[in-house]
Design a protein around this motif. Structure first.
Motif, short mmCIF file in Angstrom:
data_model
loop_
_atom_site.label_atom_id
_atom_site.label_comp_id
_atom_site.label_asym_id
_atom_site.label_seq_id
_atom_site.Cartn_x
_atom_site.Cartn_y
_atom_site.Cartn_z
N TYR A 11 0.84 -1.20 0.00
CA TYR A 11 0.00 0.00 0.00
C TYR A 11 0.87 1.24 0.00
O TYR A 11 1.83 1.36 0.77
CB TYR A 11 -0.90 -0.02 1.23
CG TYR A 11 -1.89 1.12 1.33
CD1 TYR A 11 -3.16 1.00 0.79
CD2 TYR A 11 -1.56 2.31 1.98
CE1 TYR A 11 -4.09 2.03 0.90
CE2 TYR A 11 -2.47 3.35 2.09
CZ TYR A 11 -3.74 3.20 1.55
OH TYR A 11 -4.66 4.22 1.64
N SER A 12 0.52 2.21 -0.85
CA SER A 12 1.22 3.49 -0.87
C SER A 12 0.29 4.61 -0.43
O SER A 12 0.55 5.28 0.57
CB SER A 12 1.78 3.78 -2.26
OG SER A 12 2.43 5.04 -2.28
N SER A 13 -0.84 4.80 -1.15
CA SER A 13 -1.79 5.85 -0.79
C SER A 13 -3.11 5.59 -1.48
O SER A 13 -3.21 4.76 -2.39
CB SER A 13 -1.25 7.24 -1.18
OG SER A 13 -1.15 7.34 -2.59
N GLU A 14 -4.12 6.33 -1.05
CA GLU A 14 -5.44 6.25 -1.66
C GLU A 14 -6.09 7.61 -1.64
O GLU A 14 -5.92 8.39 -0.70
CB GLU A 14 -6.34 5.26 -0.90
CG GLU A 14 -6.47 3.90 -1.54
CD GLU A 14 -7.30 2.94 -0.73
OE1 GLU A 14 -8.19 2.30 -1.30
OE2 GLU A 14 -7.04 2.81 0.49
N SER A 15 -6.88 7.89 -2.67
CA SER A 15 -7.71 9.09 -2.71
C SER A 15 -9.09 8.68 -3.20
O SER A 15 -9.27 7.61 -3.78
CB SER A 15 -7.11 10.15 -3.64
OG SER A 15 -6.94 9.63 -4.96
N ALA A 16 -10.08 9.53 -2.94
CA ALA A 16 -11.45 9.22 -3.37
C ALA A 16 -11.53 9.23 -4.89
O ALA A 16 -10.97 10.11 -5.55
CB ALA A 16 -12.42 10.22 -2.78
N TRP A 17 -12.23 8.27 -5.45
CA TRP A 17 -12.51 8.26 -6.89
C TRP A 17 -13.59 9.29 -7.16
O TRP A 17 -14.62 9.34 -6.48
CB TRP A 17 -12.95 6.86 -7.31
CG TRP A 17 -13.29 6.73 -8.76
CD1 TRP A 17 -12.70 7.36 -9.81
CD2 TRP A 17 -14.31 5.90 -9.33
NE1 TRP A 17 -13.28 6.98 -11.00
CE2 TRP A 17 -14.28 6.08 -10.73
CE3 TRP A 17 -15.25 5.02 -8.80
CZ2 TRP A 17 -15.14 5.42 -11.61
CZ3 TRP A 17 -16.10 4.36 -9.67
CH2 TRP A 17 -16.05 4.56 -11.05
N SER A 18 -13.41 10.11 -8.17
CA SER A 18 -14.26 11.29 -8.39
C SER A 18 -15.69 10.94 -8.76
O SER A 18 -16.58 11.79 -8.63
CB SER A 18 -13.66 12.18 -9.48
OG SER A 18 -13.54 11.47 -10.70
N THR A 19 -15.96 9.73 -9.22
CA THR A 19 -17.35 9.36 -9.54
C THR A 19 -17.84 8.19 -8.70
O THR A 19 -18.76 7.47 -9.11
CB THR A 19 -17.51 9.06 -11.05
OG1 THR A 19 -16.59 8.04 -11.44
CG2 THR A 19 -17.27 10.30 -11.89
N ALA A 20 -17.22 8.01 -7.53
CA ALA A 20 -17.72 6.97 -6.61
C ALA A 20 -19.06 7.40 -6.04
O ALA A 20 -19.24 8.53 -5.61
CB ALA A 20 -16.71 6.74 -5.49
N GLY A 21 -20.01 6.48 -6.04
CA GLY A 21 -21.35 6.79 -5.56
C GLY A 21 -21.39 7.08 -4.07
O GLY A 21 -20.71 6.43 -3.27
N GLY A 22 -22.20 8.06 -3.70
CA GLY A 22 -22.37 8.39 -2.29
C GLY A 22 -23.32 9.54 -2.10
O GLY A 22 -23.55 10.33 -3.02
N GLY A 23 -23.89 9.63 -0.92
CA GLY A 23 -24.83 10.71 -0.62
C GLY A 23 -25.81 10.28 0.44
O GLY A 23 -25.47 9.51 1.35
N VAL A 24 -27.06 10.73 0.29
CA VAL A 24 -28.09 10.53 1.30
C VAL A 24 -29.30 9.85 0.66
O VAL A 24 -29.81 10.31 -0.36
CB VAL A 24 -28.52 11.87 1.94
CG1 VAL A 24 -29.53 11.63 3.05
CG2 VAL A 24 -27.31 12.62 2.47
#
Length: 721
Positions: A413-426
């Motif tokens: 493992y080196s690093s991770e960032s959020a994927w810009s079109t990953a689903g999420g919300g309310v």
């Protein structure tokens, strides 16, 4: 009254976005309204109807298949059980139910099924199947028959955004009033809804471009990055169900295995409603093979069952119920979904009911959160202007899996960032469950996702599909990776003498809210989707983050976790007693002596048909009825109520025969033949002093050697607040 006789008691193929012929007619006879009162079933019209152009009537003789979903019973007790079975320290913790036990306590009764079947047959419909868990009755008939049966009308439409022709009911379905308490919804009245896979390819790669050698993240890299190779488990003895609407080619899966030196049980197909796409897989083939190959890479020795269903509301509901009724898998991986606003709430509720059964049986479910960010309807009818989340990832009885961009150094493992079109919300459908705490997100509705892992196609996976190597991403890849982890955990749990992971989210949130969060999850703090940024702790792109599998396993097994204590003094108003009216026809969750739960006419019930009839033999005899409940700390009131009828052949003022109520070892109240009365009398006992305790409530009826006394109990409730 004559003495009783002592006796023993006697569960995609993606449709083309082009118009198809529906055989539209310009006139259809209106359905004849029923004289009997009817009750409308809410949320049974596809939302696309409001945005589509009506083209005419569906031909009266066109065949339509429908699924009638039935309501679960004892809903409050089910919710209490689902909370308790995942909460360490409760008597129910880890004691999952079998399908038979679930049906006895919470499933629709056979009488309810028979009543629905009789109605459908009386309307000219042919009943084709009843799910093994009695939650779904399927039937088939003409458009006219279906319209009459459900008090609606079938019309042909064209969806202008998707350029798809479809049929649908114009108005909400309804049923006769005597079925309204039994029926949850009617599904199959439209063929608009299809589930889309959550598969993505890198922008730099031409769609469907293939190569003869793998190019992308392989098992050694994702297993190494997430420490899946450090748990000491490989999925041996665990079965994972893959939830699919298309098929696969076995040779593709074996090529992947051979490339990476993997071996395990052969994958097998389970058909739902006759679907089997394997001889000619469609556009979703890559999805199915991605799911299988990622699970194989994470848990190579796990058994995989690929359930294949028609891509429709009915197909999804039937698949959900078949998987839980089969009870062959302890993990379900789901990479298909639809945005909430474009899915009927009735269909989502029917699927979620099956998920409740899965949770009760100890089955973990991981669902992709979607690939259109916080605008999940981008590729469906409502469009990209609507903030929305994906179902089933929004269900509170499964774990929604978001997406990241993973960077590795070699296999580490080196690093991770959020994927810009990953689903999420309310969610706009499901309320926030009690376990969804510590998120820092205000409001009363469920938020998505719960966890995440690699999904960005720019850091995509090497997948062998359709005879060649591809690079695929999407939350479609994240859900099977977490499912593979769950298979590893279940293997470890069994070896440690512990129960399976079961409904994962309550336990994952407990760890995330503990002192070990930083060592058990990779907290993803950078990146965003359209509306929500990644941040320290929980966020609506990556949830709590990705797994550190070995440390997370240790924490879940009870090692090194210092849980954040729940708020003291909390008490949510609820009714705690299960099967208080005994109407399931069985004792559970009561424990009774033989023959007590009874529906004979000799002693009528207070309500319904069943009651607990204790004693009444006119000879020396003792009967007992007991149930264990947990009264939360902080409750200001806890009131036990029940209806009691005492019938006796004794005379005078001497107490020969007695009924005693106790809580644990404390005697609370005693009644006797002297208290006999012609009808039922409601009794109330204050149990507030037992707040914060697990209490066994026990009725003990005792008769002497002559003159019967019957103690008949019904409609028991324990209300707290």
């Amino acid at each position: 009254m004559r003495p009783r006789t002592l006796a023993l008691a006697a569960a995609i193929a993606v449709l083309p976005l082009t118009a198809v012929s529906l055989g539209v007619t310009t006139a259809q006879a209106a359905s004849t309204p029923h004289a009997a009162p009817r009750i409308e079933l809410p949320n049974t019209v596809n939302p696309a109807v409001a945005r589509s152009e009506k083209k005419g009537d569906v031909p009266a003789e066109q065949q339509i298949s429908v699924a009638v979903s039935l309501k679960l019973r004892n809903a409050d007790e089910l919710d209490r059980f689902l909370a308790a079975v995942t909460t360490p320290g409760t008597p129910e913790y880890g004691h999952y139910l079998t399908p038979e036990q679930f049906n006895q306590r919470f499933g629709p009764t056979q009488g309810a099924v028979d009543q629905v079947k009789a109605y459908l047959a009386g309307q000219g419909l042919t009943v084709t199947e009843v799910s093994a868990n009695r939650q779904v009755v399927s039937a088939r008939g003409t458009s006219d028959q279906v319209s009459q049966a459900f008090g609606t009308h079938e019309s042909a439409y064209v969806d202008p955004q998707l350029q798809r022709a479809f049929y649908a009911n114009d108005a909400a379905a309804s049923v006769p009033a005597d079925l309204a308490d039994l029926v949850q919804g009617v599904h199959g009245l439209d063929n608009h809804a299809v589930r889309k896979n959550r598969l993505a390819t890198p922008h730099a790669v031409t769609p469907n471009a293939a190569s003869s050698t793998p190019n992308g993240v392989g098992p050694a890299q994702y297993d190494g990055a997430y420490n899946l190779d450090k748990t000491g488990a490989d999925g041996t003895g665990v079965t994972v169900a893959l939830w699919e609407f298309d098929g696969y080619t076995s040779s593709d899966l074996t090529t992947y295995d051979r490339q990476y030196g993997l071996s395990g049980p052969a994958v097998s197909t389970v058909s739902v409603d006759g679907a089997n796409y394997d001889s000619a897989p469609g556009q979703g083939q890559g999805e199915v093979e991605l799911d299988s190959e990622i699970v194989r890479g994470a848990a190579p020795k796990a058994t995989q069952l690929i359930y294949e269903a028609p891509n429709s509301d009915q197909g999804e509901i039937d698949m959900a119920n078949k998987i839980v009724a089969d009870n062959r898998a302890s993990v379900i991986s789901i990479s298909w979904g639809s945005c909430e606003p474009d899915t009927t709430a009735a269909s989502m509720t029917a699927v979620d009911n099956a998920f409740k059964q899965a949770a009760a049986q100890g089955i973990s479910i991981f669902s992709a959160s979607g690939d259109d960010g916080s605008r999940d309807c981008t590729r469906s009818t409502s469009g990209s202007t609507v903030k929305a989340v994906d179902f089933p990832a929004s269900s509170p009885h499964q774990t929604g899996v978001g997406g990241t961009n993973l960077k590795v150094s070699g296999n580490a493992y080196s690093s991770e960032s959020a994927w810009s079109t990953a689903g999420g919300g309310v969610s706009t459908v499901f309320s926030k469950p009690t376990w969804q705490s510590g998120t820092g997100v205000s409001g009363t509705m469920r938020t998505v996702p719960d966890v995440a892992s690699n999904a960005d196609p720019a850091s995509g996976f090497a997948i062998y599909t359709a005879g060649a190597w591809q690079v695929y991403g999407g939350t479609s890849a994240a859900a099977p990776l977490w499912s593979g982890y769950a298979a590893q955990f279940n293997q470890k749990a069994k070896a440690a003498g512990q129960s399976a992971l079961g409904e994962a989210s309550p336990r994952l949130y407990s760890v995330a809210n503990s002192s070990t969060y930083g060592s058990t999850f990779h907290d993803v703090k950078t990146g965003s989707n359209q509306d929500f940024p990644a941040k320290t702790g929980y966020d609506q792109v990556t949830g709590w983050g990705s797994p550190v599998a070995d440390a997370l396993t240790t924490a879940l097994l009870g090692g090194g976790v210092t849980p954040t204590p729940p708020p003291s003094g909390g008490c949510t108003a609820a009714q705690l007693v299960g099967n208080g009216g005994f109407e399931s026809g069985t004792a559970a969750p009561w424990t009774t002596s033989s023959g007590v739960v009874d529906n004979s006419g000799s002693q009528p019930a207070h309500s319904g048909s069943w009651k607990a009839w204790m004693n009444g033999y006119g000879s020396t005899h003792t009967d007992t009825v007991s149930q264990t409940v947990s009264i939360p700390a902080g409750c200001k009131s806890a009131s036990l109520t029940f209806w009691l009828h005492i019938d006796t052949a004794e005379t005078g003022s001497t107490a020969y025969d007695t009924l005693t109520l106790q809580a644990n070892s404390t005697k609370l109240k005693t009644w006797s033949n002297v208290d006999a009365a012609a009808g039922y009398v409601q009794r109330t006992v204050d149990l507030t002093s037992f707040a914060g305790q697990t209490v066994t409530l026990k009725f003990t009826g005792t008769e002497d050697g002559s003159n019967q006394t019957s103690f008949v109990i019904d409609d028991v409730a324990l209300n707290i607040g």
